[in-house]
Design a protein around this motif. Structure first.
Motif, mmCIF file in Angstrom:
data_model
loop_
_atom_site.group_PDB
_atom_site.id
_atom_site.type_symbol
_atom_site.label_atom_id
_atom_site.label_comp_id
_atom_site.label_asym_id
_atom_site.label_seq_id
_atom_site.Cartn_x
_atom_site.Cartn_y
_atom_site.Cartn_z
ATOM 1 N N TYR A 1 32.524 32.774 29.471
ATOM 2 C CA TYR A 1 33.765 32.927 28.838
ATOM 3 C C TYR A 1 33.717 34.118 27.823
ATOM 4 O O TYR A 1 34.394 34.307 26.776
ATOM 5 N N ASN A 2 32.960 35.205 28.238
ATOM 6 C CA ASN A 2 32.863 36.366 27.506
ATOM 7 C C ASN A 2 34.201 37.154 27.507
ATOM 8 O O ASN A 2 34.388 37.718 28.674
ATOM 9 N N LYS A 3 35.010 36.979 26.678
ATOM 10 C CA LYS A 3 36.388 37.627 26.849
ATOM 11 C C LYS A 3 36.341 38.968 27.410
ATOM 12 O O LYS A 3 37.019 39.667 28.284
ATOM 13 N N GLU A 4 35.704 39.933 26.577
ATOM 14 C CA GLU A 4 35.576 41.352 26.936
ATOM 15 C C GLU A 4 35.145 41.714 28.042
ATOM 16 O O GLU A 4 35.560 42.466 28.795
ATOM 17 N N ALA A 5 34.118 40.999 28.410
ATOM 18 C CA ALA A 5 33.350 41.253 29.861
ATOM 19 C C ALA A 5 34.374 40.956 30.957
ATOM 20 O O ALA A 5 34.575 41.451 31.942
ATOM 21 N N LEU A 6 34.956 39.843 30.670
ATOM 22 C CA LEU A 6 35.841 39.383 31.784
ATOM 23 C C LEU A 6 37.233 40.191 31.750
ATOM 24 O O LEU A 6 37.490 40.836 32.995
ATOM 25 N N TRP A 7 37.548 40.887 30.690
ATOM 26 C CA TRP A 7 38.666 41.702 30.835
ATOM 27 C C TRP A 7 38.107 43.096 31.539
ATOM 28 O O TRP A 7 39.017 43.837 32.206
ATOM 29 N N ASN A 8 36.879 43.654 31.046
ATOM 30 C CA ASN A 8 36.395 44.574 31.974
ATOM 31 C C ASN A 8 36.353 44.600 33.242
ATOM 32 O O ASN A 8 36.829 45.429 34.163
ATOM 33 N N HIS A 9 36.057 43.312 33.820
ATOM 34 C CA HIS A 9 35.940 43.190 35.210
ATOM 35 C C HIS A 9 37.359 43.176 35.749
ATOM 36 O O HIS A 9 37.603 43.841 36.751
ATOM 37 N N TYR A 10 38.191 42.718 34.939
ATOM 38 C CA TYR A 10 39.863 42.687 35.565
ATOM 39 C C TYR A 10 40.264 43.980 35.735
ATOM 40 O O TYR A 10 40.774 44.337 36.982
ATOM 41 N N VAL A 11 39.817 44.885 34.793
ATOM 42 C CA VAL A 11 40.354 46.183 34.662
ATOM 43 C C VAL A 11 39.699 47.121 35.832
ATOM 44 O O VAL A 11 40.273 47.841 36.579
ATOM 45 N N GLN A 12 38.396 46.841 36.062
ATOM 46 C CA GLN A 12 37.588 47.657 37.037
ATOM 47 C C GLN A 12 37.885 47.284 38.530
ATOM 48 O O GLN A 12 37.847 48.158 39.327
ATOM 49 N N TYR A 13 37.882 45.783 38.717
ATOM 50 C CA TYR A 13 37.939 45.266 40.003
ATOM 51 C C TYR A 13 39.042 44.208 40.401
ATOM 52 O O TYR A 13 39.715 44.362 41.285
ATOM 53 N N THR B 1 39.772 30.302 37.401
ATOM 54 C CA THR B 1 40.121 30.687 38.626
ATOM 55 C C THR B 1 39.289 31.195 39.525
ATOM 56 O O THR B 1 39.264 30.995 40.730
ATOM 57 N N TYR B 2 38.220 32.081 39.165
ATOM 58 C CA TYR B 2 37.502 32.765 40.131
ATOM 59 C C TYR B 2 35.963 32.435 39.544
ATOM 60 O O TYR B 2 35.340 33.127 38.543
ATOM 61 N N PRO B 3 35.232 31.527 40.387
ATOM 62 C CA PRO B 3 34.164 30.911 39.899
ATOM 63 C C PRO B 3 33.036 32.030 40.330
ATOM 64 O O PRO B 3 32.223 32.045 39.228
ATOM 65 N N ASP B 4 33.223 32.937 40.911
ATOM 66 C CA ASP B 4 32.096 34.095 41.102
ATOM 67 C C ASP B 4 32.156 34.892 39.775
ATOM 68 O O ASP B 4 31.023 35.345 39.360
ATOM 69 N N VAL B 5 33.422 34.999 39.183
ATOM 70 C CA VAL B 5 33.436 35.915 37.810
ATOM 71 C C VAL B 5 32.847 35.044 36.719
ATOM 72 O O VAL B 5 32.068 35.500 35.822
ATOM 73 N N LYS B 6 33.120 33.802 36.740
ATOM 74 C CA LYS B 6 32.756 32.810 35.550
ATOM 75 C C LYS B 6 30.967 32.764 35.725
ATOM 76 O O LYS B 6 30.422 32.656 34.540
ATOM 77 N N LYS B 7 30.679 32.836 36.888
ATOM 78 C CA LYS B 7 29.160 32.479 37.112
ATOM 79 C C LYS B 7 28.383 33.830 36.405
ATOM 80 O O LYS B 7 27.314 33.697 35.785
ATOM 81 N N ALA B 8 29.169 35.064 36.714
ATOM 82 C CA ALA B 8 28.426 36.252 36.099
ATOM 83 C C ALA B 8 28.607 36.424 34.493
ATOM 84 O O ALA B 8 27.746 37.018 33.953
ATOM 85 N N TYR B 9 29.889 36.052 34.149
ATOM 86 C CA TYR B 9 30.352 36.316 32.733
ATOM 87 C C TYR B 9 30.541 35.223 31.780
ATOM 88 O O TYR B 9 31.079 35.570 30.486
#
Length: 241
Positions: free
Chosen positions: A55-67, A45-53
């Motif tokens: 499909y790293n599940k934990e990293a994506l969850w951390n991004h969601y929690v922080q931002y 859903t968010y290409p900017d997030v996907k570009k950075a992380y």
């Protein structure tokens, strides 16, 4: 035959280390990710997030929690945006109102106060904000310390994950929570002596060290349980809210 012999030698070595009373610790760490979180949906859903992380599940969850949550991003199909983890356990019903977490009132010299001072000093050395000792994390940490004294696992004796201890202690389920736990066998039941050993043990393990240094934690609690053999079980419970 050779494999079996090799395995037996390893087991024998571990047993001897325990019998000789060496300062050996056993430890574990785990971070709870909300069951509703669809990491692939979030990334796609968010290409900017996907570009950075990716499909790293934990990293994506951390991004969601922080931002992501603050920005109203959706983390599963049908999500209104920024709602996951915002209000207790979805299966808890509405009959009971969760207790307020509050700030834990501990005296100088208490084990929890000593470990908090050491943990925050360590975080400060890494230029991270200090954590606040909360009553909810303290209550859960003490429950979990007693539980791992009987069954050393992130799964509780009833088979559920450690995070369910919040609900069972009367609190809303955190957005995200983490747990470090260890068994210290070298301090003869003296809790104060177990604290620096546990801290060094956690620092020396990449996963435990990472748990202590997460930027998004706000609260923490510590639990201690001494069994009949003088082993001290130590828990660190982290919460983002």
């Amino acid at each position: 035959m050779k494999k079996g012999l090799s395995f037996g030698v390893v087991i024998a070595a571990l047993v001897l280390a325990v019998l000789w009373g060496m300062p050996v610790t056993v430890h574990a760490t785990e971070t709870s990710i909300d069951a509703k979180f669809d990491y692939k949906y979030y990334a796609d859903t968010y290409p900017d997030v996907k570009k950075a992380y990716g499909y790293n599940k934990e990293a994506l969850w951390n991004h969601y929690v922080q931002y992501g949550k603050k920005e109203g991003r959706k983390c599963y199909e049908g999500d209104p945006g920024g709602t996951v983890g915002s209000g207790g356990d979805s299966s808890a019903g509405t009959a009971n109102t969760p207790k307020a977490s509050g700030t834990a009132d501990v005296k100088d010299g208490d084990p929890a106060a000593i470990m908090l001072e050491q943990l925050n000093a360590y975080r400060a050395s890494k230029k991270l904000e200090p954590l606040e000792l909360s009553q909810k994390c303290l209550d859960v940490a003490n429950v979990r310390a007693a539980e791992i004294g009987k069954k050393f696992s992130h799964k509780r004796p009833n088979g559920t994950k450690f995070i369910t201890a919040y609900k069972d202690s009367g609190y809303a389920r955190p957005t995200t929570a983490g747990e470090n736990c260890t068994k210290v066998i070298s301090c003869k039941g003296v809790v104060a002596d177990s604290i620096p050993i546990a801290m060094e043990d956690f620092k020396g393990s990449p996963s435990h060290n990472k748990a202590m240094l997460r930027k998004y934690w706000k609260y923490v609690g510590f639990g201690f349980y001494v069994d009949s053999k003088g082993n001290v079980f130590v828990t660190q419970e982290f919460s983002a809210d």
